[in-house]
Design an enzyme around this catalytic site. Structure first.
Site, mmCIF file in Angstrom:
data_model
loop_
_atom_site.group_PDB
_atom_site.id
_atom_site.type_symbol
_atom_site.label_atom_id
_atom_site.label_comp_id
_atom_site.label_asym_id
_atom_site.label_seq_id
_atom_site.Cartn_x
_atom_site.Cartn_y
_atom_site.Cartn_z
ATOM 1 N N VAL A 42 -9.856 8.300 -43.526
ATOM 2 C CA VAL A 42 -10.690 9.507 -43.532
ATOM 3 C C VAL A 42 -12.033 9.222 -44.195
ATOM 4 C CG1 VAL A 42 -10.867 11.862 -44.425
ATOM 5 C CG2 VAL A 42 -8.686 11.030 -43.530
ATOM 6 N N LYS A 254 -5.516 23.420 -42.175
ATOM 7 C CA LYS A 254 -5.181 22.007 -41.928
ATOM 8 C C LYS A 254 -3.668 21.799 -41.815
ATOM 9 C CE LYS A 254 -5.184 17.717 -41.675
ATOM 10 N NZ LYS A 254 -5.924 16.686 -41.062
ATOM 11 N N PHE A 299 0.273 17.114 -26.275
ATOM 12 C CA PHE A 299 1.341 17.063 -27.286
ATOM 13 C C PHE A 299 2.671 17.575 -26.764
ATOM 14 C CE2 PHE A 299 -0.216 15.524 -31.404
ATOM 15 C CZ PHE A 299 -1.443 15.107 -30.942
ATOM 16 N N LEU A 300 2.913 17.298 -25.484
ATOM 17 C CA LEU A 300 4.195 17.674 -24.884
ATOM 18 C C LEU A 300 4.912 16.449 -24.345
ATOM 19 C CD1 LEU A 300 3.311 21.007 -23.004
ATOM 20 C CD2 LEU A 300 4.768 20.756 -25.020
ATOM 21 N N GLY A 307 4.922 10.032 -35.619
ATOM 22 C CA GLY A 307 4.891 9.217 -36.829
ATOM 23 C C GLY A 307 3.490 9.273 -37.402
ATOM 24 N N CYS A 310 0.130 11.442 -41.113
ATOM 25 C CA CYS A 310 -0.312 12.840 -41.193
ATOM 26 C C CYS A 310 0.797 13.811 -40.827
ATOM 27 C CB CYS A 310 -1.526 13.041 -40.298
ATOM 28 S SG CYS A 310 -2.888 11.983 -40.808
ATOM 29 N N LYS A 370 0.761 4.873 -33.015
ATOM 30 C CA LYS A 370 0.187 5.343 -31.749
ATOM 31 C C LYS A 370 -0.795 4.277 -31.275
ATOM 32 C CE LYS A 370 -3.389 8.336 -32.311
ATOM 33 N NZ LYS A 370 -4.071 9.577 -32.716
HETATM 34 C C1 UGA Z 1 -3.064 14.008 -36.509
HETATM 35 C C2 UGA Z 1 -3.756 15.215 -35.861
HETATM 36 O O1 UGA Z 1 -3.653 15.118 -34.447
HETATM 37 C C3 UGA Z 1 -5.227 15.265 -36.262
HETATM 38 O O2 UGA Z 1 -5.827 16.432 -35.733
HETATM 39 C C4 UGA Z 1 -5.317 15.287 -37.791
HETATM 40 O O3 UGA Z 1 -6.664 15.302 -38.241
HETATM 41 C C5 UGA Z 1 -4.631 14.047 -38.346
HETATM 42 O O4 UGA Z 1 -3.249 14.057 -37.925
HETATM 43 C C6 UGA Z 1 -4.723 14.097 -39.849
HETATM 44 O O5 UGA Z 1 -4.123 14.979 -40.456
HETATM 45 O O6 UGA Z 1 -5.499 13.334 -40.427
HETATM 46 P P1 UGA Z 1 -2.932 11.411 -35.953
HETATM 47 O O7 UGA Z 1 -1.876 11.355 -37.000
HETATM 48 O O8 UGA Z 1 -4.017 10.408 -35.952
HETATM 49 O O9 UGA Z 1 -3.658 12.843 -35.975
HETATM 50 O O10 UGA Z 1 -2.204 11.259 -34.566
HETATM 51 P P2 UGA Z 1 -1.738 12.207 -33.374
HETATM 52 O O11 UGA Z 1 -2.534 11.907 -32.183
HETATM 53 O O12 UGA Z 1 -1.643 13.613 -33.817
HETATM 54 O O13 UGA Z 1 -0.258 11.636 -33.150
HETATM 55 C C7 UGA Z 1 0.733 11.788 -34.148
HETATM 56 C C8 UGA Z 1 2.050 11.268 -33.658
HETATM 57 O O14 UGA Z 1 2.592 12.119 -32.662
HETATM 58 C C9 UGA Z 1 2.019 9.877 -33.020
HETATM 59 O O15 UGA Z 1 3.108 9.130 -33.511
HETATM 60 C C10 UGA Z 1 2.169 10.137 -31.545
HETATM 61 O O16 UGA Z 1 2.769 9.065 -30.868
HETATM 62 C C11 UGA Z 1 3.061 11.354 -31.572
HETATM 63 N N1 UGA Z 1 2.984 12.183 -30.360
HETATM 64 C C12 UGA Z 1 1.822 12.756 -29.988
HETATM 65 C C13 UGA Z 1 4.134 12.373 -29.590
HETATM 66 O O17 UGA Z 1 5.214 11.872 -29.930
HETATM 67 N N2 UGA Z 1 4.056 13.161 -28.479
HETATM 68 C C14 UGA Z 1 2.907 13.761 -28.106
HETATM 69 O O18 UGA Z 1 2.912 14.469 -27.085
HETATM 70 C C15 UGA Z 1 1.764 13.538 -28.868
#
Ligand code: UGA
Length: 481
Positions: A42, A254, A299-300, A307, A310, A370
């Site tokens: 961040v 948040k 996000f579906l 993981g 966050c 990711k």
């Molecule tokens: C997340 C939020 O999306 C951001 O908006 C936020 O600012 C950030 O946390 C934070 O608090 O700093 P991030 O952790 O980088 O961002 O990643 P995401 O894209 O949200 O993915 C999180 C996890 O969910 C990953 O492991 C991803 O593989 C998983 N995921 C995502 C799924 O299993 N299915 C989905 O449909 C989408």
């Protein structure tokens, strides 16, 4: 540029950044000077992007090795476009890194707190880093400071912060304003997210602080900056909403956002399990429900679940926060429970296909939580590998970016130089992270390399019919077959 001097550099001339020059900021005829405390994901992205849009930024961290790395022109993390803007900021003299935390505190008139709030054993956010920084700011400040929390914090942290600044402020005349400005950056697209935010949320207590925050974000609000992501020019778009709230609301926004995203993913995963039982296809189902704008398509994706540093910790902290406020947020507890089961669900698929895991060679494709990041914190791959090795499977892992970090966690693990090597003589390949390069593999070649052409796709990355057409035994989540 090294911090230390309290006096601000007088404004000299407009910043020249080419055709789409960003506007130069004046504040009482002087440039806005910002300090960023914490050089993690961040802090680094925030500092570098603030410099990119024209501010003078000093980033600091109490981990000297990070500062040494940064000052040697390297980055301690992988994040697309970050190298370029850090380099540009340094060359333009607007971005610097120092291990002198007190000096950085004194040099900025605005201080962004970007230190970690990791989970404690109880699931609460550990506030000790924020507390330490607050005490230090109180002790070191010699001039008025606007202190902005960017770290993800529980509601009412702003009030605690104000108290700590007042109590530890040693220089009677120095005043502190506190604001909350949560970040919504996704790892892997953090620079793009910073420069093109969906919204900018500021929690403030007075009009002057709101004005200062508007000044900081003016280039983004007016869409006047050099965009390194979409060079040579950005697609047209509306200015992001600038949402002004109380500090408590901003802090809550948040946690509420991340918990809602987690909820959505767990819903998709529960749907995927149900689809398997009823012989339906979760991708068809989520595609159709996502076309409803009230639901939305993102996000579906069913599979291994969420993981990273966050979503898992924020949903936990939010549950604990609600508990302490006297509310059982059972809805979120269930989302967390579903997520924690995902690795067991994948392992069960592998076990069912392989019968016995012991001594089987298992290729793991993907270690990062990711794609487009090297971050392995709370990555499903880490727990998965622990469980596979506990069952004496012979694991060979590959990730395009996260192997150096994974080596620190698993020094004895075998790492492959590419996905083909991970597949060589393997009894199974597990797809754990949906890196685009995995989709583009020569799967015929992979098939030829494996001892047994078995794939368990934890991210529904590949097309089942195509994979079966190539002769693979292919398992994924919530899809027939
Ligand atoms: C997340 C939020 O999306 C951001 O908006 C936020 O600012 C950030 O946390 C934070 O608090 O700093 P991030 O952790 O980088 O961002 O990643 P995401 O894209 O949200 O993915 C999180 C996890 O969910 C990953 O492991 C991803 O593989 C998983 N995921 C995502 C799924 O299993 N299915 C989905 O449909 C989408």
């Amino acid at each position: 540029m090294q911090p230390g001097a309290e006096a601000l550099t007088p404004f000299a001339e407009p910043l020249s950044l080419g055709a789409h020059s960003c506007i130069a900021y004046r504040r009482g005829g002087k440039r806005l000077r910002i300090s960023v405390i914490g050089c993690g994901y961040v802090g680094l992205v925030t500092g570098a992007c603030l410099a990119e849009i024209g501010h003078h930024v000093v980033c600091t961290d109490n981990d000297e090795s990070k500062i040494t790395t940064l000052n040697a022109g390297r980055l301690p993390i992988y994040e697309p476009h970050l190298d370029k803007i850090v380099e540009q900021g340094r060359r333009a003299g607007r971005l610097s890194f120092t291990a002198d935390v007190p000096g950085a505190i004194r040099s900025g008139d605005t201080i962004f707190i970007c230190v970690g709030t990791p989970p404690t054993e109880t699931g609460d956010a550990d506030m000790s880093y924020i507390d330490r920084v607050a005490r230090l700011i109180g002790a070191e400040a010699r001039s008025p400071k606007l202190v902005i929390e960017k770290s993800t914090v529980p509601v009412q942290t702003g009030q605690q912060l104000k108290r700590a600044l007042a109590v530890y402020g040693r220089n009677g005349g120095v005043t502190f304003q506190v604001a909350s400005n949560p970040e919504f950056l996704r790892e892997g697209s953090a620079v793009a997210d910073f420069l093109h935010p969906d919204r900018i949320v500021v929690g403030v207590e007075d009009a002057e602080t709101e004005k200062q925050l508007r000044e900081i974000y003016q280039p983004l609000l007016e869409r006047r900056f050099n965009c390194p992501v979409h060079a040579p020019s950005c697609p047209a778009g509306a200015a992001p909403p600038f949402v002004v709230t109380t500090i408590n609301s901003a802090e809550l926004i948040k946690h509420a956002s991340n918990s809602f995203l987690a909820l959505k993913i767990s819903y998709a995963n529960a749907l995927a399990d149900l689809c398997e039982k009823l012989d339906a296809d979760v991708m068809e189902v989520t595609r159709a429900i996502g076309l409803d704008p009230r639901i939305g398509p993102q996000f579906l994706n069913g599979g291994l679940g969420f993981g990273g540093f966050c979503l898992p910790k924020d949903i936990q902290a939010f549950i604990r926060l609600a508990e302490r406020a006297g509310m059982d947020f059972a809805l979120l507890k269930e989302a967390e429970r579903i997520n924690k089961q995902r690795i067991a669900v994948l392992l069960e698929k592998a076990r069912k296909a392989l019968w016995v895991l012991k001594e089987k060679k298992v290729g793991v494709l993907g270690l990062a939580f990711k794609p487009n990041t090297d971050d392995i914190r709370f990555a499903p791959a880490i727990e998965l590998i622990r469980q596979l090795t506990a069952e004496n499977a012979q694991v060979v892992a590959y990730d395009p970016a996260a192997m150096p970090k994974a080596r620190e966690v698993f020094p004895a693990l075998r790492f492959a130089k590419d996905a083909y090597e991970a597949a060589q003589s393997a009894d199974a390949l597990l797809i754990v992270t949906e890196w685009p390069e995995f989709r583009a593999l020569d799967w015929k070649r992979v098939h030829g390399a494996m001892a047994r052409p078995l794939i368990v796709d934890g991210r529904n990355l590949l097309d089942p019919a195509a994979m079966r057409g190539l002769g693979f035994e292919y398992h994924s989540f919530g899809r027939p077959g």
